[in-house]
Design an enzyme around this catalytic site. Structure first.
Site, mmCIF file in Angstrom:
data_model
loop_
_atom_site.group_PDB
_atom_site.id
_atom_site.type_symbol
_atom_site.label_atom_id
_atom_site.label_comp_id
_atom_site.label_asym_id
_atom_site.label_seq_id
_atom_site.Cartn_x
_atom_site.Cartn_y
_atom_site.Cartn_z
ATOM 1 N N HIS A 1 -7.457 -3.882 4.605
ATOM 2 C CA HIS A 1 -6.905 -2.518 4.591
ATOM 3 C C HIS A 1 -7.717 -1.669 3.607
ATOM 4 O O HIS A 1 -8.122 -0.541 3.907
ATOM 5 C CB HIS A 1 -5.426 -2.565 4.175
ATOM 6 C CG HIS A 1 -4.841 -1.248 3.753
ATOM 7 N ND1 HIS A 1 -5.126 -0.662 2.526
ATOM 8 C CD2 HIS A 1 -4.010 -0.388 4.381
ATOM 9 C CE1 HIS A 1 -4.485 0.492 2.439
ATOM 10 N NE2 HIS A 1 -3.796 0.680 3.539
ATOM 11 N N ASN A 2 -7.957 -2.216 2.428
ATOM 12 C CA ASN A 2 -8.699 -1.462 1.419
ATOM 13 C C ASN A 2 -10.152 -1.233 1.824
ATOM 14 O O ASN A 2 -10.717 -0.181 1.524
ATOM 15 C CB ASN A 2 -8.632 -2.167 0.060
ATOM 16 C CG ASN A 2 -7.309 -1.915 -0.633
ATOM 17 O OD1 ASN A 2 -6.295 -1.688 0.019
ATOM 18 N ND2 ASN A 2 -7.301 -1.951 -1.948
ATOM 19 N N LYS B 1 -4.361 -7.110 3.227
ATOM 20 C CA LYS B 1 -4.392 -5.947 2.318
ATOM 21 C C LYS B 1 -5.823 -5.665 1.857
ATOM 22 O O LYS B 1 -6.228 -4.502 1.727
ATOM 23 C CB LYS B 1 -3.459 -6.190 1.115
ATOM 24 C CG LYS B 1 -3.522 -5.089 0.047
ATOM 25 C CD LYS B 1 -3.154 -3.722 0.618
ATOM 26 C CE LYS B 1 -2.992 -2.592 -0.352
ATOM 27 N NZ LYS B 1 -3.926 -2.364 -1.382
ATOM 28 N N SER C 1 0.828 -1.201 0.000
ATOM 29 C CA SER C 1 0.000 0.000 0.000
ATOM 30 C C SER C 1 0.860 1.247 0.000
ATOM 31 O O SER C 1 1.939 1.270 0.583
ATOM 32 C CB SER C 1 -0.915 0.008 1.224
ATOM 33 O OG SER C 1 -1.692 1.189 1.203
ATOM 34 N N GLU D 1 -10.017 1.594 3.958
ATOM 35 C CA GLU D 1 -9.744 2.758 3.073
ATOM 36 C C GLU D 1 -11.058 3.272 2.454
ATOM 37 O O GLU D 1 -11.339 4.479 2.474
ATOM 38 C CB GLU D 1 -8.764 2.301 1.983
ATOM 39 C CG GLU D 1 -8.484 3.282 0.869
ATOM 40 C CD GLU D 1 -7.570 2.645 -0.198
ATOM 41 O OE1 GLU D 1 -6.478 2.164 0.140
ATOM 42 O OE2 GLU D 1 -7.971 2.623 -1.387
HETATM 43 C C1 6PG Z 1 -3.221 1.197 -1.743
HETATM 44 C C2 6PG Z 1 -4.541 1.259 -2.481
HETATM 45 C C3 6PG Z 1 -4.498 0.649 -3.841
HETATM 46 C C4 6PG Z 1 -5.862 0.613 -4.555
HETATM 47 C C5 6PG Z 1 -6.382 1.939 -4.950
HETATM 48 C C6 6PG Z 1 -7.621 1.920 -5.833
HETATM 49 O O1 6PG Z 1 -3.253 0.658 -0.647
HETATM 50 O O2 6PG Z 1 -2.209 1.687 -2.262
HETATM 51 O O3 6PG Z 1 -5.504 0.567 -1.746
HETATM 52 O O4 6PG Z 1 -4.042 -0.664 -3.678
HETATM 53 O O5 6PG Z 1 -5.727 -0.119 -5.689
HETATM 54 O O6 6PG Z 1 -6.628 2.699 -3.821
HETATM 55 O O7 6PG Z 1 -8.671 1.183 -5.298
HETATM 56 P P1 6PG Z 1 -10.143 1.347 -5.904
HETATM 57 O O8 6PG Z 1 -9.994 1.539 -7.385
HETATM 58 O O9 6PG Z 1 -10.873 0.099 -5.595
HETATM 59 O O10 6PG Z 1 -10.722 2.553 -5.245
#
Ligand code: 6PG
Length: 471
Positions: free
Chosen positions: A190-191, A187, A133, A194
């Protein structure tokens, strides 16, 4: 290592797009001898140009590339998740030897990683799923890394990961996550977190703009101020900056000319899917996923607004109350993600160390935030903590935010200002902190129409009532 291996490279990168190149340059900066492979000559040229200080070599011929590596070979894949990973593996397999390590650093689905671990194990190859990330900047100067797989194989690459990862103080933002697909699982969650924090920020923007009538400049100031205190986080920092950016084609703020339809690549949806599978509720994350989807129904939203009439969404809350609501909801988003990780750890035998995970999320990654230090502390005291809300220190923080959260959420609901993530977070909290839920009625209903039985509070066993006769 064979003696003729001495002149060979320690590690090879497959996929020299921006992420792959940046990570490779980061490794070269730290003094590792590394090389890259890509089918596209343009990418190789870019690598050699950007890495000219390090004499970085790129290959377009896979056999020469494989032959240029020390054994056991360590290969990092930074290619788009999905079938491309399988086709790269198929191309590599005949060229590799027992003990070689393949590390997939894309956002692969953890079930694909499970399958690949099993398939490659049969050939004596170690397959690692490693979430990375931090975007392009992170890859180049220090990402947060979540590697999962065989522990002995991890030890071969540990020094490289420790060197290139972001640092908080002297602590590298990387740790061995666990066996199998645990790295990709962590991960993915984590997303999910996010997505939740991004949605909460978008809703806070909606409240400031449509509830309080703030201009973009005012909102910038609010977010910037928030970022100087307990809400400090990477996502808040970049969100504040967005409000200052002007469109180069018009006089407008760039944000105002962007369509209100959010896209996604799917990792948030996967998190929600798994939470249903594991029967572990994460409503703030689910709302974030759903609301991105809802945003795409633009035409329908516009026509329904005409049908029902535009709402007067002006509300009377203070920025301090909204800040409480944001803090409370942000804590809850982390709490839900970690709760899911705890459940997955049991279900899939990942043996996750939640304190270590909080620790490596403090720097480099998209969800890095000052508050992660409190999470790290809570799980550091008790790594088997069932839920973050169960920690006494976190309870004190939450108690201090509840009045402002309730004022904010109820004001929005009363005025018709849509805040799905804030509202569902509060009601999740109210439910999870209620000793007796009304779910006894659901058991009665199930037994009434389907004889599904129920349990009693006063004695053990399973019971059925003849509801028709008793009523
Ligand atoms: C990271 C992000 C990355 C992710 C983008 C786009 O941790 O660097 O999570 O891995 O791919 O943020 O995600 P979306 O297109 O699903 O919003």
């Amino acid at each position: 290592m064979a003696s003729n291996d001495l002149k060979k490279y320690k590690l090879g990168m497959i996929g020299l797009g921006t992420m792959g190149r940046n990570l490779l340059l980061n490794m070269a900066d730290k003094g590792f001898s590394v090389t890259g492979y890509d089918k596209d000559q343009k990418m190789i040229a870019k690598l050699e140009e950007e890495g000219k200080e390090h004499n970085l070599e790129g290959f377009g011929d896979i056999e020469k590339f494989i032959d240029s590596l020390q054994t056991p070979r360590t290969l990092i894949l930074l290619v788009p998740a999905g079938p491309i990973v399988d086709s790269v593996i198929a191309e590599l397999k005949p060229l590799l030897s027992k003990g070689d390590i393949i590390i997939d650093s894309g956002n692969s689905h953890f079930t694909d990683t499970n399958r690949r671990v099993d398939e490659l194990e049969k050939d004596g190859l170690h397959f690692f799923g490693m979430g990375i990330s931090g975007g392009e900047e992170g890859a180049r100067f220090g990402p947060s890394m979540m590697p999962g797989g065989d522990k002995q194989a991890y030890n071969v690459v540990k020094e490289v990961f420790d060197a290139v990862a972001a640092k908080v103080g002297t602590d590298p933002c990387v740790t061995y996550i666990g066996p199998g697909a645990s790295g990709h699982f962590v991960k993915m969650v984590h997303n999910g977190i996010e997505y939740a924090i991004m949605e909460l920020l978008a809703e806070a923007y909606g409240i400031l703009k449509n509830g309080l009538g703030y201009s973009n400049q005012d909102i910038y100031k609010v977010f910037k101020k928030w970022n100087e205190g307990r809400l400090q986080s990477f996502l808040l920092e970049i969100t504040a900056e967005i409000f200052l950016v002007k469109d180069t084609e018009t006089e407008s703020d760039l944000l105002d000319v962007i369509k209100d339809e959010a896209r996604s690549k799917g990792t948030g949806k996967w998190t929600s899917e798994v939470s249903m599978e594991l029967q572990l509720p994460i409503p703030t994350i689910n709302e974030a996923v759903s609301n991105r989807d809802l945003s795409k129904f633009k035409k329908l939203r516009v026509s329904l607004e005409e049908g029902f009439g535009k709402k007067d969404t002006k509300i009377d809350v203070t920025v301090a109350e909204l800040e409480d609501a944001f803090y409370f909801s942000m804590i809850s988003a982390y709490a839900q993600g970690l709760h899911l990780l705890a459940q997955a750890s049991k279900e899939y035998q990942y043996d996750l160390k939640l304190d270590e995970i909080a620790k490596i999320w403090r720097g480099g990654c998209i969800i890095r935030a000052t508050f992660l230090a409190d999470i790290y502390k809570a799980y550091g005291k008790d790594n088997s903590l069932e839920h973050l809300f169960a920690d006494a220190g976190i309870q004190e923080i939450i108690k201090g935010t509840l009045a402002g959260t309730r004022r904010t959420v109820s004001a929005c609901i009363n005025s018709g200002l849509g805040i799905p993530a804030f509202a569902s977070t509060l009601t999740y909290f109210d439910t999870i902190s209620t000793g007796r839920m009304p779910s006894n009625l659901i058991q009665a209903q199930r037994d009434f129409f389907g004889a599904h039985t129920f349990e009693r509070i006063d004695k053990d066993g399973v019971f059925h009532a003849d509801w028709n006769k008793l009523s």
